[in-house]
Design a protein around this motif. Structure first.
Motif, PDB file in Angstrom:
ATOM      1  N   VAL A 128       0.826  -0.902   0.331  1.00  0.00           N
ATOM      2  CA  VAL A 128       0.440   0.141   0.470  1.00  0.00           C
ATOM      3  C   VAL A 128       0.726   1.020  -0.180  1.00  0.00           C
ATOM      4  O   VAL A 128       0.454   2.637  -0.348  1.00  0.00           O
ATOM      5  N   ILE A 129       1.939   1.147   0.984  1.00  0.00           N
ATOM      6  CA  ILE A 129       2.358   1.543   0.739  1.00  0.00           C
ATOM      7  C   ILE A 129       3.508   2.765  -0.977  1.00  0.00           C
ATOM      8  O   ILE A 129       3.810   3.786  -0.522  1.00  0.00           O
ATOM      9  N   LYS A 130       3.946   1.506  -0.973  1.00  0.00           N
ATOM     10  CA  LYS A 130       4.567   1.819  -2.114  1.00  0.00           C
ATOM     11  C   LYS A 130       4.206   1.839  -3.433  1.00  0.00           C
ATOM     12  O   LYS A 130       4.571   3.135  -3.543  1.00  0.00           O
ATOM     13  N   THR A 131       2.856   1.574  -3.395  1.00  0.00           N
ATOM     14  CA  THR A 131       1.919   2.376  -4.733  1.00  0.00           C
ATOM     15  C   THR A 131       1.209   3.007  -4.300  1.00  0.00           C
ATOM     16  O   THR A 131       0.655   3.151  -5.212  1.00  0.00           O
ATOM     17  N   LYS A 132       0.533   3.552  -2.961  1.00  0.00           N
ATOM     18  CA  LYS A 132       0.336   4.153  -3.006  1.00  0.00           C
ATOM     19  C   LYS A 132      -1.647   4.227  -3.297  1.00  0.00           C
ATOM     20  O   LYS A 132      -2.037   5.024  -3.337  1.00  0.00           O
ATOM     21  N   SER A 133      -1.128   3.524  -3.298  1.00  0.00           N
ATOM     22  CA  SER A 133      -2.691   2.281  -3.993  1.00  0.00           C
ATOM     23  C   SER A 133      -3.959   1.453  -3.055  1.00  0.00           C
ATOM     24  O   SER A 133      -3.098   0.677  -1.880  1.00  0.00           O
ATOM     25  N   VAL A 134      -5.005   1.234  -2.224  1.00  0.00           N
ATOM     26  CA  VAL A 134      -5.619   0.383  -0.912  1.00  0.00           C
ATOM     27  C   VAL A 134      -6.270  -0.648  -1.688  1.00  0.00           C
ATOM     28  O   VAL A 134      -7.269  -0.858  -1.525  1.00  0.00           O
ATOM     29  N   GLU A 135      -5.901  -1.019  -2.437  1.00  0.00           N
ATOM     30  CA  GLU A 135      -6.679  -1.572  -3.695  1.00  0.00           C
ATOM     31  C   GLU A 135      -6.805  -3.165  -3.757  1.00  0.00           C
ATOM     32  O   GLU A 135      -7.656  -3.258  -2.949  1.00  0.00           O
ATOM     33  N   TYR A 136      -5.677  -3.349  -3.029  1.00  0.00           N
ATOM     34  CA  TYR A 136      -5.584  -5.020  -2.172  1.00  0.00           C
ATOM     35  C   TYR A 136      -5.642  -4.895  -0.443  1.00  0.00           C
ATOM     36  O   TYR A 136      -5.516  -5.532  -0.130  1.00  0.00           O
ATOM     37  N   MET A 137      -6.041  -3.714  -0.538  1.00  0.00           N
ATOM     38  CA  MET A 137      -6.447  -3.598   1.294  1.00  0.00           C
ATOM     39  C   MET A 137      -7.682  -4.009   1.440  1.00  0.00           C
ATOM     40  O   MET A 137      -8.348  -1.895   1.383  1.00  0.00           O
ATOM     41  N   PRO A 138      -8.721  -4.111   1.605  1.00  0.00           N
ATOM     42  CA  PRO A 138      -9.929  -3.931   1.710  1.00  0.00           C
ATOM     43  C   PRO A 138     -10.564  -3.517   3.024  1.00  0.00           C
ATOM     44  O   PRO A 138     -10.308  -4.615   3.881  1.00  0.00           O
ATOM     45  N   ILE A 155      -6.228   3.111   9.209  1.00  0.00           N
ATOM     46  CA  ILE A 155      -5.139   4.452   8.894  1.00  0.00           C
ATOM     47  C   ILE A 155      -4.297   4.753   7.274  1.00  0.00           C
ATOM     48  O   ILE A 155      -4.805   6.007   6.652  1.00  0.00           O
ATOM     49  N   LEU A 156      -4.057   4.022   6.705  1.00  0.00           N
ATOM     50  CA  LEU A 156      -3.186   4.428   5.551  1.00  0.00           C
ATOM     51  C   LEU A 156      -4.819   3.785   4.479  1.00  0.00           C
ATOM     52  O   LEU A 156      -4.474   4.459   3.597  1.00  0.00           O
ATOM     53  N   LYS A 172      -5.591   9.318  -3.412  1.00  0.00           N
ATOM     54  CA  LYS A 172      -4.331   9.667  -4.769  1.00  0.00           C
ATOM     55  C   LYS A 172      -4.388   8.819  -5.195  1.00  0.00           C
ATOM     56  O   LYS A 172      -4.758   7.681  -5.332  1.00  0.00           O
ATOM     57  N   LYS A 173      -3.735   9.506  -5.618  1.00  0.00           N
ATOM     58  CA  LYS A 173      -2.884   8.128  -7.556  1.00  0.00           C
ATOM     59  C   LYS A 173      -2.697   7.615  -7.563  1.00  0.00           C
ATOM     60  O   LYS A 173      -1.285   7.570  -6.946  1.00  0.00           O
ATOM     61  N   PRO A 174      -2.713   6.096  -7.372  1.00  0.00           N
ATOM     62  CA  PRO A 174      -1.597   5.041  -7.418  1.00  0.00           C
ATOM     63  C   PRO A 174      -0.528   5.184  -8.218  1.00  0.00           C
ATOM     64  O   PRO A 174      -1.071   5.839  -9.271  1.00  0.00           O
ATOM     65  N   VAL A 175       0.654   4.918  -7.617  1.00  0.00           N
ATOM     66  CA  VAL A 175       1.197   4.538  -8.650  1.00  0.00           C
ATOM     67  C   VAL A 175       1.121   3.572  -9.180  1.00  0.00           C
ATOM     68  O   VAL A 175       1.702   1.957  -8.365  1.00  0.00           O
ATOM     69  N   THR A 176       0.984   2.888 -10.308  1.00  0.00           N
ATOM     70  CA  THR A 176       0.318   2.095 -10.961  1.00  0.00           C
ATOM     71  C   THR A 176       1.978   0.496 -11.400  1.00  0.00           C
ATOM     72  O   THR A 176       3.320   1.587 -11.224  1.00  0.00           O
TER      73      THR A 176
END
Length: 285
Positions: free
Chosen positions: A155-165, A207-208, A215-219
């Motif tokens: 999540v921190i690396k990609t700035k995406s919460v896609e894989y954290m429901p 929190i994350l 935020k725009k994810p780093v794909t």
């Protein structure tokens, strides 16, 4: 006062059962997708095998105690659900994944759990047996709670919460809270202590989620493009160095060739006979 404490303990235990049951049902969408595609599609069986082992371990611990019946109820349900998940996985998994899953089941469930039961039954007795199994449950639960750290890193690396429901994270956090107070009120720290870590990691996940949800994810594509540019720059530098080395090699070969020519010329001059000028001496009579 004691009656109120008992009622409070029962309330937290029942709430813990309800929330944990919801957590056990969380993978249903995943297995619906497996059923729809008729393939496990890269999913792993390890979480369900570990879940089954954990449930069996807590049941064994609860059987050695006298006042933790609510642990037996929820973990019995957990054993049933996790067994269904594993059977479903084995039904649709490819041959290689099926064999790996069977090896894990034999290693963890048959060998691992079997050894724990046999050794504690023969090498310990009475209260000591419960203490040993309790410590095993505590350490294993801590390891299970540490496992999601890989998801937090992603999540921190990609700035995406896609894989954290978020719903699952909230459910796990609530479950940790309920079982912490249940263990605390019972005075059973083997139940309470692991859930402190579970609650802490759950709060971090929440929190994350709120930190990165807008935020725009780093794909992965952007990361791959960046890595590709770095590789191209490295290749360009290597090519420049290679070109320079080729130029140096050409210069050296040219010098060697000239030296060889000069050497050949000097050898030829040394091999030719020296000509003496024809001098005629006239003698006057």
């Amino acid at each position: 006062m004691i009656g109120n404490l008992a009622h409070l303990t029962l309330a937290f235990g029942v709430l813990g059962n309800i929330v944990s049951f919801m957590v056990f049902l969380a993978p249903i969408p995943t297995f619906y997708k497996v059923y729809k595609n008729k393939s496990t599609d890269g999913f792993q069986s390890a979480p369900y095998v570990v879940g089954l082992f954990s449930a069996m371990l807590w049941i064994y611990y609860a059987l050695l105690k006298t006042n933790v019946m609510l642990l037996i109820t929820i973990n019995s349900v957990g054993c049933f659900i996790e067994t269904l998940y594993i059977c479903f996985f084995l039904l649709y998994a490819p041959k290689k994944a099926r064999m790996e899953s069977l090896k894990l089941i034999v290693l963890l469930i048959v060998v691992g759990f079997g050894l724990i039961v046999v050794l504690t039954q023969f090498l310990a007795s009475g209260v000591a047996r419960g203490v040993i199994v309790g410590w095993i449950c505590l350490v294993f639960s801590l390891c299970v709670f540490v496992a999601p750290l890989g998801v937090l890193r992603q999540v921190i690396k990609t700035k995406s919460v896609e894989y954290m429901p978020i719903l699952l994270s909230v459910a796990l956090t609530l479950s940790a809270v309920m079982w912490f107070f249940y263990g605390l009120l019972l005075g059973d720290f083997n139940i309470a202590i692991p859930n402190v870590l579970g609650f802490t990691l759950g709060i971090i996940q929440i929190i994350l989620y709120f930190l990165y949800k807008n935020k725009k994810p780093v794909t992965i594509e952007n990361i791959s493009t960046f890595e590709r540019k770095i590789c191209e720059m490295e290749e360009q530098k290597f090519q420049e160095i290679n070109d320079k080395s080729i130029d140096v090699e050409k210069l050296m070969s040219s010098l060697v060739e000239k030296l060889n020519k000069c050497k050949d010329a000097s050898e030829c001059m040394a091999a030719e006979p020296q000509t003496v000028p024809n001098c005629t001496i006239e003698v006057s009579s």
